[in-house]
Design a protein around this motif. Sequence first.
Motif, PDB file in Angstrom:
ATOM      1  N   ILE A  86       0.834  -1.199   0.000  1.00 39.20           N
ATOM      2  CA  ILE A  86       0.000   0.000   0.000  1.00 39.20           C
ATOM      3  C   ILE A  86       0.869   1.249   0.000  1.00 39.20           C
ATOM      4  CG2 ILE A  86      -1.780  -1.252   1.263  1.00 39.20           C
ATOM      5  CD1 ILE A  86      -1.125   0.628   3.666  1.00 39.20           C
ATOM      6  N   LEU A  87       0.274   2.334  -0.447  1.00 37.76           N
ATOM      7  CA  LEU A  87       0.961   3.620  -0.505  1.00 37.76           C
ATOM      8  C   LEU A  87       0.215   4.586   0.401  1.00 37.76           C
ATOM      9  CD1 LEU A  87       2.064   5.026  -3.993  1.00 37.76           C
ATOM     10  CD2 LEU A  87       2.469   6.117  -1.797  1.00 37.76           C
ATOM     11  N   LEU A  88       0.926   5.219   1.338  1.00 36.00           N
ATOM     12  CA  LEU A  88       0.327   6.211   2.214  1.00 36.00           C
ATOM     13  C   LEU A  88       0.880   7.587   1.886  1.00 36.00           C
ATOM     14  CD1 LEU A  88       0.297   4.447   5.722  1.00 36.00           C
ATOM     15  CD2 LEU A  88      -1.610   4.766   4.135  1.00 36.00           C
ATOM     16  N   ASP A  89       0.023   8.451   1.392  1.00 32.55           N
ATOM     17  CA  ASP A  89       0.336   9.855   1.159  1.00 32.55           C
ATOM     18  C   ASP A  89       0.691  10.511   2.488  1.00 32.55           C
ATOM     19  OD1 ASP A  89       0.486  12.377   0.015  1.00 32.55           O
ATOM     20  OD2 ASP A  89      -1.685  12.629  -0.160  1.00 32.55           O
ATOM     21  N   ALA A  90       1.312  11.662   2.443  1.00 35.12           N
ATOM     22  CA  ALA A  90       1.622  12.406   3.663  1.00 35.12           C
ATOM     23  C   ALA A  90       0.355  13.045   4.223  1.00 35.12           C
ATOM     24  CB  ALA A  90       2.660  13.483   3.366  1.00 35.12           C
ATOM     25  N   GLY A  91       0.297  13.165   5.550  1.00 37.93           N
ATOM     26  CA  GLY A  91      -0.828  13.867   6.154  1.00 37.93           C
ATOM     27  C   GLY A  91      -1.271  13.267   7.470  1.00 37.93           C
ATOM     28  N   SER A  92      -2.132  13.992   8.170  1.00 37.00           N
ATOM     29  CA  SER A  92      -2.580  13.547   9.492  1.00 37.00           C
ATOM     30  C   SER A  92      -3.590  12.405   9.410  1.00 37.00           C
ATOM     31  CB  SER A  92      -3.177  14.728  10.266  1.00 37.00           C
ATOM     32  OG  SER A  92      -4.220  15.339   9.544  1.00 37.00           O
ATOM     33  N   THR A  93      -4.413  12.358   8.365  1.00 34.87           N
ATOM     34  CA  THR A  93      -5.370  11.258   8.229  1.00 34.87           C
ATOM     35  C   THR A  93      -4.663   9.967   7.831  1.00 34.87           C
ATOM     36  OG1 THR A  93      -7.080  12.845   7.577  1.00 34.87           O
ATOM     37  CG2 THR A  93      -7.537  10.519   7.173  1.00 34.87           C
ATOM     38  N   THR A  94      -3.722  10.058   6.899  1.00 36.18           N
ATOM     39  CA  THR A  94      -2.964   8.859   6.521  1.00 36.18           C
ATOM     40  C   THR A  94      -2.074   8.391   7.675  1.00 36.18           C
ATOM     41  OG1 THR A  94      -1.418  10.370   5.411  1.00 36.18           O
ATOM     42  CG2 THR A  94      -3.002   9.186   4.021  1.00 36.18           C
ATOM     43  N   ALA A  95      -1.630   9.309   8.523  1.00 40.38           N
ATOM     44  CA  ALA A  95      -0.878   8.906   9.723  1.00 40.38           C
ATOM     45  C   ALA A  95      -1.753   8.078  10.657  1.00 40.38           C
ATOM     46  CB  ALA A  95      -0.333  10.133  10.441  1.00 40.38           C
ATOM     47  N   GLU A  96      -3.036   8.424  10.723  1.00 43.35           N
ATOM     48  CA  GLU A  96      -3.965   7.619  11.523  1.00 43.35           C
ATOM     49  C   GLU A  96      -4.135   6.228  10.925  1.00 43.35           C
ATOM     50  OE1 GLU A  96      -5.280   7.995  14.384  1.00 43.35           O
ATOM     51  OE2 GLU A  96      -4.838  10.090  14.786  1.00 43.35           O
ATOM     52  N   ILE A  97      -4.139   6.129   9.590  1.00 43.33           N
ATOM     53  CA  ILE A  97      -4.197   4.804   8.952  1.00 43.33           C
ATOM     54  C   ILE A  97      -2.980   3.986   9.369  1.00 43.33           C
ATOM     55  CG2 ILE A  97      -4.206   3.545   6.763  1.00 43.33           C
ATOM     56  CD1 ILE A  97      -5.603   5.957   5.500  1.00 43.33           C
ATOM     57  N   ALA A  98      -1.807   4.619   9.370  1.00 47.88           N
ATOM     58  CA  ALA A  98      -0.589   3.916   9.774  1.00 47.88           C
ATOM     59  C   ALA A  98      -0.739   3.355  11.185  1.00 47.88           C
ATOM     60  CB  ALA A  98       0.611   4.867   9.689  1.00 47.88           C
ATOM     61  N   ARG A  99      -1.298   4.123  12.086  1.00 48.36           N
ATOM     62  CA  ARG A  99      -1.479   3.659  13.467  1.00 48.36           C
ATOM     63  C   ARG A  99      -2.433   2.468  13.521  1.00 48.36           C
ATOM     64  NH1 ARG A  99      -1.852   9.514  14.105  1.00 48.36           N
ATOM     65  NH2 ARG A  99       0.238  10.228  14.637  1.00 48.36           N
ATOM     66  N   CYS A 100      -3.447   2.485  12.670  1.00 48.64           N
ATOM     67  CA  CYS A 100      -4.402   1.376  12.631  1.00 48.64           C
ATOM     68  C   CYS A 100      -3.781   0.089  12.102  1.00 48.64           C
ATOM     69  CB  CYS A 100      -5.609   1.751  11.761  1.00 48.64           C
ATOM     70  SG  CYS A 100      -6.706   2.983  12.489  1.00 48.64           S
ATOM     71  N   LEU A 101      -2.688   0.205  11.380  1.00 46.65           N
ATOM     72  CA  LEU A 101      -2.037  -0.977  10.808  1.00 46.65           C
ATOM     73  C   LEU A 101      -1.067  -1.640  11.779  1.00 46.65           C
ATOM     74  CD1 LEU A 101      -1.263   0.354   7.222  1.00 46.65           C
ATOM     75  CD2 LEU A 101      -3.075  -1.243   7.886  1.00 46.65           C
ATOM     76  N   LYS A 102      -0.788  -0.990  12.878  1.00 45.36           N
ATOM     77  CA  LYS A 102       0.148  -1.563  13.844  1.00 45.36           C
ATOM     78  C   LYS A 102      -0.358  -2.908  14.350  1.00 45.36           C
ATOM     79  CE  LYS A 102       2.567   2.481  15.591  1.00 45.36           C
ATOM     80  NZ  LYS A 102       2.946   3.251  16.798  1.00 45.36           N
ATOM     81  N   GLY A 103       0.566  -3.860  14.459  1.00 48.60           N
ATOM     82  CA  GLY A 103       0.197  -5.199  14.894  1.00 48.60           C
ATOM     83  C   GLY A 103      -0.173  -6.120  13.757  1.00 48.60           C
ATOM     84  N   ARG A 104      -0.371  -5.566  12.558  1.00 50.86           N
ATOM     85  CA  ARG A 104      -0.676  -6.405  11.393  1.00 50.86           C
ATOM     86  C   ARG A 104       0.620  -7.012  10.865  1.00 50.86           C
ATOM     87  NH1 ARG A 104      -5.429  -4.079   8.891  1.00 50.86           N
ATOM     88  NH2 ARG A 104      -5.129  -5.556   7.179  1.00 50.86           N
ATOM     89  N   SER A 105       0.497  -7.997   9.976  1.00 52.52           N
ATOM     90  CA  SER A 105       1.685  -8.631   9.408  1.00 52.52           C
ATOM     91  C   SER A 105       1.500  -8.856   7.918  1.00 52.52           C
ATOM     92  CB  SER A 105       1.964  -9.967  10.107  1.00 52.52           C
ATOM     93  OG  SER A 105       0.874 -10.862   9.918  1.00 52.52           O
ATOM     94  N   GLY A 106       2.626  -9.008   7.236  1.00 55.42           N
ATOM     95  CA  GLY A 106       2.599  -9.313   5.813  1.00 55.42           C
ATOM     96  C   GLY A 106       2.202  -8.140   4.945  1.00 55.42           C
TER      97      GLY A 106
END
Length: 256
Positions: free
Chosen positions: A99-119
């Motif tokens: 996946i590709l995450l653009d810069a920004g505060s909303t995409t940063a929240e997506i990054a936090r939601c992905l924590k603990g995931r794998s692969g």
Amino acid sequence: MTVLNTRERRKKILDWLRQRGQVQVRAMAQQFSVSEMTIRRDLEHLAREGHLVRTYGGAALAGGLIPELPYAAKAAEHTEEKRRIARCAASLVQEGDVILLDAGSTTAEIARCLKGRSGITVVTCDLKIAMELCDEQGIRVLVTGGTAMPQVYNLLGPIAEQTLRALTVNLAFVGTSAADVEYGLTTPTLEKVPLKQAIIRAGQRSVLVADASKFSRRSTFQICELSAFSMIISDRSLPQHVADAIRKGGVPLELV
């Protein structure tokens, strides 16, 4: 906090506007310990004097063009809406995805939601997102490179664009400060135009993630029409006429 009289409060509101480019009624009511109705009256008065223009839920500087805001200013606004949007976006990501995450505060929240995931492999042009995920054992992080934008932490320029043009990803999540049904996605920073266009093209599915405050707003440089996106995720306070226009344009819209 010292209670300000009406004149002082309106002057402070204008000072805030000049620093950030926009204000929200709820935030101003909390800032000055007054009712939201009082702030609305202040904004109406200042609008009649030509100092600002009203936007959904707040106001922007007269002229209506949204400026570039520091990350800290963006991250402090509409936090709960951004978290809901991020959870919805993260639910689209499957194990094995790139996946590709653009810069920004909303995409940063997506990054936090992905924590603990794998692969999962995450490509980003955002230094804060890279730092957020770099210690996650199950997530591979690739950074585009490029020139860092102070206070925004976006990587820009030919190096970042070249990296993005060479990629194809399962999902590209794109943030924005200004989206409009008629004018599409716009930005105050010219260098962001080719960067965001490359992000959108890289995704087999490109998803716009933007809370309701970002709609019916314009900035200087156009990036693309809203029809360039495979999906738009926003929050439930998006005005009905805006939601209807997006769906009429053929773009699936998810409100959370």
